[in-house]
Design a protein around this motif. Sequence first.
Motif, PDB file in Angstrom:
ATOM      1  N   ALA A  54       0.816  -1.214   0.000  1.00 51.61           N
ATOM      2  CA  ALA A  54       0.000   0.000   0.000  1.00 51.61           C
ATOM      3  C   ALA A  54       0.847   1.261   0.000  1.00 51.61           C
ATOM      4  CB  ALA A  54      -0.932  -0.002   1.210  1.00 51.61           C
ATOM      5  N   LEU A  55       2.040   1.207   0.603  1.00 47.84           N
ATOM      6  CA  LEU A  55       2.881   2.396   0.720  1.00 47.84           C
ATOM      7  C   LEU A  55       3.802   2.598  -0.477  1.00 47.84           C
ATOM      8  CD1 LEU A  55       3.921   2.080   4.494  1.00 47.84           C
ATOM      9  CD2 LEU A  55       2.116   3.507   3.518  1.00 47.84           C
ATOM     10  N   LEU A  56       4.351   1.514  -0.989  1.00 48.93           N
ATOM     11  CA  LEU A  56       5.370   1.630  -2.032  1.00 48.93           C
ATOM     12  C   LEU A  56       4.832   1.434  -3.438  1.00 48.93           C
ATOM     13  CD1 LEU A  56       8.336  -0.277  -0.328  1.00 48.93           C
ATOM     14  CD2 LEU A  56       7.859   2.172  -0.342  1.00 48.93           C
ATOM     15  N   MET A  57       3.801   0.604  -3.596  1.00 49.51           N
ATOM     16  CA  MET A  57       3.289   0.322  -4.932  1.00 49.51           C
ATOM     17  C   MET A  57       2.834   1.579  -5.669  1.00 49.51           C
ATOM     18  SD  MET A  57       0.631  -2.676  -6.059  1.00 49.51           S
ATOM     19  CE  MET A  57      -0.638  -2.081  -4.928  1.00 49.51           C
ATOM     20  N   PRO A  58       2.102   2.510  -5.030  1.00 54.06           N
ATOM     21  CA  PRO A  58       1.714   3.726  -5.757  1.00 54.06           C
ATOM     22  C   PRO A  58       2.912   4.550  -6.229  1.00 54.06           C
ATOM     23  CG  PRO A  58       0.436   3.493  -3.752  1.00 54.06           C
ATOM     24  CD  PRO A  58       1.515   2.468  -3.684  1.00 54.06           C
ATOM     25  N   ILE A  59       3.947   4.614  -5.412  1.00 54.32           N
ATOM     26  CA  ILE A  59       5.138   5.385  -5.787  1.00 54.32           C
ATOM     27  C   ILE A  59       5.864   4.726  -6.950  1.00 54.32           C
ATOM     28  CG2 ILE A  59       7.360   6.252  -4.956  1.00 54.32           C
ATOM     29  CD1 ILE A  59       6.162   6.326  -2.147  1.00 54.32           C
ATOM     30  N   VAL A  60       6.076   3.403  -6.844  1.00 54.37           N
ATOM     31  CA  VAL A  60       6.815   2.683  -7.876  1.00 54.37           C
ATOM     32  C   VAL A  60       6.082   2.733  -9.213  1.00 54.37           C
ATOM     33  CG1 VAL A  60       7.639   0.412  -8.589  1.00 54.37           C
ATOM     34  CG2 VAL A  60       7.959   1.172  -6.225  1.00 54.37           C
ATOM     35  N   PHE A  61       4.787   2.456  -9.208  1.00 53.22           N
ATOM     36  CA  PHE A  61       4.023   2.432 -10.452  1.00 53.22           C
ATOM     37  C   PHE A  61       3.942   3.821 -11.083  1.00 53.22           C
ATOM     38  CE2 PHE A  61       2.475  -1.759  -9.231  1.00 53.22           C
ATOM     39  CZ  PHE A  61       2.383  -2.378 -10.464  1.00 53.22           C
ATOM     40  N   THR A  62       3.763   4.849 -10.267  1.00 53.27           N
ATOM     41  CA  THR A  62       3.665   6.200 -10.822  1.00 53.27           C
ATOM     42  C   THR A  62       4.960   6.603 -11.490  1.00 53.27           C
ATOM     43  OG1 THR A  62       2.094   6.797  -9.076  1.00 53.27           O
ATOM     44  CG2 THR A  62       3.115   8.591 -10.294  1.00 53.27           C
ATOM     45  N   LEU A  63       6.069   6.436 -10.794  1.00 50.51           N
ATOM     46  CA  LEU A  63       7.364   6.815 -11.366  1.00 50.51           C
ATOM     47  C   LEU A  63       7.694   5.962 -12.589  1.00 50.51           C
ATOM     48  CD1 LEU A  63       9.469   7.263  -8.093  1.00 50.51           C
ATOM     49  CD2 LEU A  63       8.529   9.051  -9.561  1.00 50.51           C
ATOM     50  N   LEU A  64       7.400   4.664 -12.506  1.00 52.98           N
ATOM     51  CA  LEU A  64       7.736   3.760 -13.605  1.00 52.98           C
ATOM     52  C   LEU A  64       6.986   4.127 -14.866  1.00 52.98           C
ATOM     53  CD1 LEU A  64       9.109   1.132 -14.602  1.00 52.98           C
ATOM     54  CD2 LEU A  64       7.094  -0.102 -13.781  1.00 52.98           C
ATOM     55  N   PHE A  65       5.676   4.249 -14.788  1.00 51.79           N
ATOM     56  CA  PHE A  65       4.887   4.475 -15.991  1.00 51.79           C
ATOM     57  C   PHE A  65       5.038   5.904 -16.523  1.00 51.79           C
ATOM     58  CE2 PHE A  65       2.756   0.653 -14.484  1.00 51.79           C
ATOM     59  CZ  PHE A  65       2.596  -0.036 -15.673  1.00 51.79           C
ATOM     60  N   GLY A 149       1.137  12.035  -7.758  1.00 51.07           N
ATOM     61  CA  GLY A 149       0.641  12.665  -8.981  1.00 51.07           C
ATOM     62  C   GLY A 149       0.755  14.175  -8.931  1.00 51.07           C
ATOM     63  N   PHE A 150       0.379  14.782  -7.812  1.00 51.64           N
ATOM     64  CA  PHE A 150       0.478  16.240  -7.693  1.00 51.64           C
ATOM     65  C   PHE A 150       1.934  16.708  -7.713  1.00 51.64           C
ATOM     66  CE2 PHE A 150      -3.820  15.915  -5.625  1.00 51.64           C
ATOM     67  CZ  PHE A 150      -4.487  16.608  -6.625  1.00 51.64           C
ATOM     68  N   ILE A 151       2.830  15.905  -7.131  1.00 50.09           N
ATOM     69  CA  ILE A 151       4.251  16.258  -7.177  1.00 50.09           C
ATOM     70  C   ILE A 151       4.763  16.252  -8.615  1.00 50.09           C
ATOM     71  CG2 ILE A 151       6.570  15.447  -6.542  1.00 50.09           C
ATOM     72  CD1 ILE A 151       5.376  14.449  -3.906  1.00 50.09           C
ATOM     73  N   LEU A 152       4.264  15.317  -9.425  1.00 51.96           N
ATOM     74  CA  LEU A 152       4.716  15.186 -10.813  1.00 51.96           C
ATOM     75  C   LEU A 152       3.933  16.062 -11.789  1.00 51.96           C
ATOM     76  CD1 LEU A 152       5.263  11.315 -10.952  1.00 51.96           C
ATOM     77  CD2 LEU A 152       6.973  13.098 -10.609  1.00 51.96           C
ATOM     78  N   GLY A 153       2.936  16.797 -11.295  1.00 52.46           N
ATOM     79  CA  GLY A 153       2.247  17.745 -12.170  1.00 52.46           C
ATOM     80  C   GLY A 153       0.789  17.479 -12.430  1.00 52.46           C
ATOM     81  N   LEU A 154       0.139  16.631 -11.632  1.00 55.29           N
ATOM     82  CA  LEU A 154      -1.285  16.375 -11.804  1.00 55.29           C
ATOM     83  C   LEU A 154      -2.085  17.626 -11.479  1.00 55.29           C
ATOM     84  CD1 LEU A 154      -3.675  14.355 -12.211  1.00 55.29           C
ATOM     85  CD2 LEU A 154      -3.529  13.895  -9.745  1.00 55.29           C
ATOM     86  N   HIS A 155      -3.089  17.911 -12.298  1.00 50.63           N
ATOM     87  CA  HIS A 155      -3.960  19.068 -12.076  1.00 50.63           C
ATOM     88  C   HIS A 155      -5.394  18.581 -11.925  1.00 50.63           C
ATOM     89  CE1 HIS A 155      -0.712  21.839 -13.064  1.00 50.63           C
ATOM     90  NE2 HIS A 155      -0.480  21.143 -14.176  1.00 50.63           N
ATOM     91  N   ALA A 156      -6.001  18.863 -10.763  1.00 49.64           N
ATOM     92  CA  ALA A 156      -7.403  18.526 -10.532  1.00 49.64           C
ATOM     93  C   ALA A 156      -8.246  19.720 -10.952  1.00 49.64           C
ATOM     94  CB  ALA A 156      -7.632  18.176  -9.070  1.00 49.64           C
ATOM     95  N   THR A 157      -8.595  19.770 -12.228  1.00 47.42           N
ATOM     96  CA  THR A 157      -9.284  20.945 -12.771  1.00 47.42           C
ATOM     97  C   THR A 157     -10.710  21.080 -12.241  1.00 47.42           C
ATOM     98  OG1 THR A 157      -9.970  19.649 -14.697  1.00 47.42           O
ATOM     99  CG2 THR A 157      -7.909  20.882 -14.876  1.00 47.42           C
ATOM    100  N   THR A 158     -11.295  19.986 -11.747  1.00 43.44           N
ATOM    101  CA  THR A 158     -12.671  20.045 -11.246  1.00 43.44           C
ATOM    102  C   THR A 158     -12.738  20.426  -9.773  1.00 43.44           C
ATOM    103  OG1 THR A 158     -12.609  17.669 -10.764  1.00 43.44           O
ATOM    104  CG2 THR A 158     -13.483  18.342 -12.905  1.00 43.44           C
ATOM    105  N   GLY A 159     -11.595  20.563  -9.116  1.00 40.38           N
ATOM    106  CA  GLY A 159     -11.578  20.966  -7.725  1.00 40.38           C
ATOM    107  C   GLY A 159     -11.631  19.797  -6.763  1.00 40.38           C
ATOM    108  N   VAL A 160     -11.802  20.134  -5.497  1.00 39.00           N
ATOM    109  CA  VAL A 160     -11.773  19.129  -4.432  1.00 39.00           C
ATOM    110  C   VAL A 160     -12.953  18.169  -4.548  1.00 39.00           C
ATOM    111  CG1 VAL A 160     -11.822  18.784  -1.936  1.00 39.00           C
ATOM    112  CG2 VAL A 160     -10.537  20.697  -2.894  1.00 39.00           C
ATOM    113  N   PHE A 161     -14.125  18.677  -4.908  1.00 37.45           N
ATOM    114  CA  PHE A 161     -15.307  17.820  -4.984  1.00 37.45           C
ATOM    115  C   PHE A 161     -15.120  16.701  -6.004  1.00 37.45           C
ATOM    116  CE2 PHE A 161     -19.409  16.711  -6.901  1.00 37.45           C
ATOM    117  CZ  PHE A 161     -20.081  16.273  -5.772  1.00 37.45           C
ATOM    118  N   GLY A 162     -14.624  17.027  -7.169  1.00 39.66           N
ATOM    119  CA  GLY A 162     -14.388  16.005  -8.186  1.00 39.66           C
ATOM    120  C   GLY A 162     -13.344  14.996  -7.742  1.00 39.66           C
TER     121      GLY A 162
END
Length: 277
Positions: A54-65, A149-162
């Motif tokens: 749960a802790l490492l898989m999101p980091i590894v997959f995000t950076l890898l892909f 994702g936010f560190i790498l440049g993800l933009h949540a254009t719909t805001g917090v609710f979305g």
Amino acid sequence: MSATVLTHPAPSSAPAPAPAEGRISLRANLRHIGALVRRNVMQIKQDPESMFDALLMPIVFTLLFVYVFGGALEGSQSAYVNYMVPGLMAMMGMNIAMAVGTGINSDFKTGVMDRFRTMPIARSSVLIAKMVVEVGRALIATIILLTMGFILGLHATTGVFGLLAAVALSTVFGASLMWIFILLGLVAKTPQSVQGLAMIVVMPLQFGSSIFTKPTTMPGWLQSFTEVNPLSNLADASRNLINGGPVAHSVWMTLAWAAGITLITAPLAVARFRKKT
């Protein structure tokens, strides 16, 4: 006149049977679930390595892909982050859900379920407690994924609710998948066989979807599979909830899949669990 001798049966040393599940009140059932949740959390505390996925898989997959495939699939890493990270939320839920089946199978092998059998608790509370803990692990993995994702440049254009709506939708769908893996854990003979059988199901669903790339780049027969793949519906719904776009069809399809999976597999899993215990 002869005296009548009254005899009393010898006391039995066998334990009294546990009350039927239907006699357990809702309040007591909730208390049992809470106790079992604490038990499962304490297990994680004693075995911190169980949280590595749960802790490492999101980091590894995000950076890898993002850095390996981002430039080839979307032309730039920044554009691929906004496509892939919302879709990757679907994969996180499925991968975390696999752990439920393995844990249930291990509990039977180690004799934990024999102890539960002698306790006056609802059988369903054991399964629900497992699911509560795994939903918590899935939420932790999702938070780490979005942070990366936010560190790498993800933009949540719909805001917090979305963003929150996408997290909630992926959590609901991931919880429905847990029933499949619980049933698999009850049927399979060993934890290793649970993992092996789960991967046979997981891999085609993950890579034959719109999680990593647009279906328009795939062959026609694979596009047809992608259109009915529930992970594609979840990935598209999460992507549009975060980036903006039409969400009605993909959201309703995801909820329909979650409801259908739960209605079919949950009764089968509970029945199998009661039979085994």
